[in-house]
Enzyme design. Structure first.
Site, mmCIF file in Angstrom:
data_model
loop_
_atom_site.group_PDB
_atom_site.id
_atom_site.type_symbol
_atom_site.label_atom_id
_atom_site.label_comp_id
_atom_site.label_asym_id
_atom_site.label_seq_id
_atom_site.Cartn_x
_atom_site.Cartn_y
_atom_site.Cartn_z
ATOM 1 N N ASP A 88 16.126 2.495 7.346
ATOM 2 C CA ASP A 88 17.033 3.413 6.656
ATOM 3 C C ASP A 88 17.244 4.615 7.568
ATOM 4 O OD1 ASP A 88 18.693 4.516 4.808
ATOM 5 O OD2 ASP A 88 17.252 4.541 3.155
ATOM 6 N N ASP A 123 24.832 7.576 5.450
ATOM 7 C CA ASP A 123 25.800 7.759 4.371
ATOM 8 C C ASP A 123 25.497 9.046 3.614
ATOM 9 O OD1 ASP A 123 23.397 6.328 3.764
ATOM 10 O OD2 ASP A 123 24.144 5.971 1.739
ATOM 11 N N CYS A 273 -4.633 -9.372 -15.980
ATOM 12 C CA CYS A 273 -3.894 -9.795 -14.800
ATOM 13 C C CYS A 273 -4.786 -10.652 -13.931
ATOM 14 C CB CYS A 273 -3.396 -8.587 -14.013
ATOM 15 S SG CYS A 273 -2.403 -9.107 -12.596
ATOM 16 N N CYS A 275 -3.633 -11.782 -10.919
ATOM 17 C CA CYS A 275 -3.036 -11.833 -9.587
ATOM 18 C C CYS A 275 -4.164 -11.811 -8.552
ATOM 19 C CB CYS A 275 -2.065 -10.674 -9.389
ATOM 20 S SG CYS A 275 -2.845 -9.124 -8.925
ATOM 21 N N CYS A 278 -6.203 -8.530 -8.563
ATOM 22 C CA CYS A 278 -6.987 -8.120 -9.735
ATOM 23 C C CYS A 278 -8.104 -9.096 -10.080
ATOM 24 C CB CYS A 278 -6.085 -7.992 -10.960
ATOM 25 S SG CYS A 278 -4.862 -6.691 -10.807
#
Ligand code: GUN
Ligand code: ZN
Length: 648
Positions: A88, A123, A273, A275, A278
């Site tokens: 960016d 921009d 969780c 995942c 975790c």
């Protein structure tokens, strides 16, 4: 260059070709702050499987030590990341901290020189509270800078940002101008403030406006969208790329991201969780971890949840239930319900991308389901394409089990014994002529038994419309045996309604357009039916097999003799895809039509329509199914435009 692989409506799975190989979209680019690395880029690549990340060239340029390394070794070696690196420009810093001392030319050249794969223009971040005048002026500056950047980009792909604040016409204008420039990716910018304040309905309007103006072959990046609860909705609207700084920012604040929202570690009572981050840990243990370890665990959790959601969204594109997924996800916050309702305003635009049918049945999840383009499609085509049979009587039934015609066959038989009748069934899509009961989505849909207010009102309205349109001398609602008695009094004699013949005619006009049935079935029509289920399989006219009826979605598959008839009934360019001369022989052999060979196509064609592939003189070359809209066929350089079934 973007190549479309699979899609559902505007949602798409694509391959973005970059000099560092192919990037599959939709994808999430984790944000790496080179001065504050939470999860190492190498781990993002090797363990999580992220094939792209985004970092900030402004931060790099402003730190003399990092700048030096970036310029000498290049970004990839500096970050130890073998995938695609997007950078960016510093625009966001100016949004956060006020004007920063930056020059477009310098920062674009810098991104190019440090080996960024996708660099971004400097921009101007148009804020949601800006006036229209100020926004319009800033867009001109952004566009001029984009032109300049395009001339400097070299081998680097360039991201040209669609700005325009909350003004849809300015967004569309900016997108249109960018479509004409030499840029490769189009982020939708200036939306972080909308997302931070949960103005998701406006976000929907902004994305739609940008999509309307953008070339179809431009990958669309939603700048700053890192919350997984937004992914399904944004992908549905045609966004291909996301970036997330939130995973790390939230982690530093001890906040866990879930599909239902973001939750503070301090407030959580259990951690459901599993995942990879975790698993094996409980809340107490996590709370007691040293800061760095805890932040990393939560950041990893946030990334896994985001990644799993993108995988889920991809699966929905492949299986055809993305609308259902979006409607479920948008239940997690009232502001997302507003976004879901905002989709209703864009039904017309979305209908343009609505496929003829899907493999997955349409599931009703809420009153917002009625705003899906599938409902508008059905209503429109009934108004514009359906020809009412001219019987004495029209009998309407309340909804019964599907397929309607099979379940109502005995009753219809007894009505036809005494009167010249035709039949409708009241469905949530509106009244359904009995002969159209097997087309998508009529037959391939599931609604709750108990109708809600909106569904009832909508149905009533469409029933009234039918009352104004039909040509029966008398219309009755079926009310059991009593109705038979009433009909007996008025009856002029037996009916001759032939559901099979009515079906092929009604489906042909509904699918191909008014006049299609007349063209296809002129002559001596005979039907080939399957033996065990008494279903129409093939239709022969004057001994030629013209079309087949598909069991899956109730629509026709076109054969070359059918295509020739259809050509006579539907004037050019209806349902045509015109190919270059040098593709003709190839397609005649039954090979697929590739985008680069298409010179024109029917603007009214819809995804999965049966189409006639023709040469410049409208001579039939092949028949097949459209995989893209006309605009897409004309602008994509790679990929299949028509899946050819038969060459001629
Ligand atoms: N990051 C988040 N929003 C924006 C934006 O509008 N422009 C740029 N360049 N980066 C962003
Ligand atoms: Zn987790």
């Amino acid at each position: 260059m973007l190549e479309l692989i699979r899609r559902d409506g505007l949602a798409r799975i694509c391959r973005l070709h970059t000099r560092r190989g192919e990037l599959e979209t939709p994808c999430l680019l984790p944000v790496i702050n080179p001065r504050l690395v939470t999860i190492k880029p190498r781990e993002l690549y090797d363990v999580f499987g992220f094939r792209a990340l985004i970092t900030n060239s402004y931060i790099i340029r402003n730190d003399p030590k990092i700048k030096e390394i970036a310029l000498t070794k290049g970004l990839h070696e500096m970050l130890d990341f073998p995938g695609v690196i997007m950078t960016d420009s510093g625009t966001f810093q100016s949004h956060m901290y006020g004007e920063v001392d930056l020059v477009n030319k310098e920062i674009v050249e810098f991104q190019r020189d440090i080996g960024s794969d996708i660099g971004t223009v400097l921009d101007i971040f148009a804020e949601p509270d800006w006036t229209k005048e100020r926004t319009a002026e800033s867009i001109e500056v952004t566009l001029a800078r984009t032109e300049e950047a395009a001339s400097l980009k070299g081998e680097m792909l360039l991201a040209g940002v669609v700005q325009g604040s909350v003004y849809p016409d300015l967004r569309e204008y900016c997108a249109r101008r960018l479509s004409e420039m030499g840029v490769d990716v189009n982020p939708v910018g200036g939306v972080v403030p909308l997302m931070e304040t949960y103005r998701f309905a406006e976000l929907v309007d902004v994305i739609v406006a940008a999509k309307k103006g953008l070339r179809a072959d431009r990958p669309v990046h939603l700048f700053g969208a890192g919350h997984p609860m937004l992914f399904a909705l944004a992908v549905l609207l045609g966004c291909d790329m996301f970036d997330s700084a939130s995973y790390a920012k939230f982690a530093r604040d001890d906040r866990f991201m879930f599909l239902e929202g973001t939750f503070r570690l301090a407030d959580m009572r259990s951690l459901e969780c599993h995942c990879p981050a975790c698993i094996g840990h409980d809340l107490e243990e996590i709370r007691k971890m040293p800061d760095k370890q805890r932040t990393e665990l939560i950041a990893r959790h946030n990334l896994w949840v985001s990644k799993m959601e993108l995988e889920r969204v991809k699966r929905a594109i492949l299986e055809g239930d993305l609308w259902e997924l979006v409607e479920r996800r948008c239940r997690s916050h009232p502001a997302l319900v507003d976004a879901l309702r905002a989709l209703g305003k864009h039904q017309e635009f979305l209908e343009h991308y609505e496929p003829l049918s899907r493999e997955h049945a349409l599931f009703y999840t809420s009153a917002e389901t009625l705003n899906r383009p599938a409902f508008l499609r059905y209503q429109r085509r009934m108004e514009e394409r359906y020809v009412h049979p001219s019987t004495e009587v029209g009998v309407t039934f309340d909804e019964v089990e599907k397929p309607y015609s099979r379940n109502l066959m005995p009753v219809m038989g007894s009505v036809l014994e005494i009167s010249d009748a035709h039949f409708h069934v009241v469905s949530p899509f509106g009244p359904v002529p009995i002969e159209l009961d097997e087309i998508y989505p009529i037959s391939q849909s599931l609604f709750p038994k108990e109708k809600d207010q909106q569904t009832v009102e909508r149905t009533n309205r469409l029933m009234e419309d039918l009352a104004h349109r039909h040509t029966y001398k008398m219309g009755v609602m079926w009310d059991g045996e009593e109705t038979l008695e009433v009909l007996k009094m008025f009856s002029q004699g037996k009916g001759s309604f032939d559901i099979d013949m009515a079906r092929i005619r009604a489906v042909a006009d509904y699918q191909f357009g008014k006049g299609a049935a007349a063209a296809l079935f002129e002559g001596d029509v005979s039907l080939v039916k399957s033996k065990n289920v008494d279903r129409i399989r093939n239709v022969l006219v004057d001994g030629e097999h013209v079309i087949s009826l598909r069991a899956e979605d109730g629509f026709f598959t076109l054969r070359p003799p059918g295509a020739r008839r259809l050509q006579r009934g539907l004037p050019f360019p209806r349902l045509r895809v015109v190919v270059q001369d040098d593709a003709v022989e190839f397609n005649k052999q039954g090979k697929n039509v590739f985008c680069s060979f298409v010179i024109d196509a029917d603007p009214e064609m819809r995804l999965h329509d049966e189409v006639m592939v023709v040469d410049k003189n409208d001579q039939l070359v092949a028949v097949g199914r459209a995989q893209l809209t006309r605009e897409e066929m004309l602008c994509f350089k790679k990929g299949i435009a028509v899946k050819v079934r038969e060459g001629v």
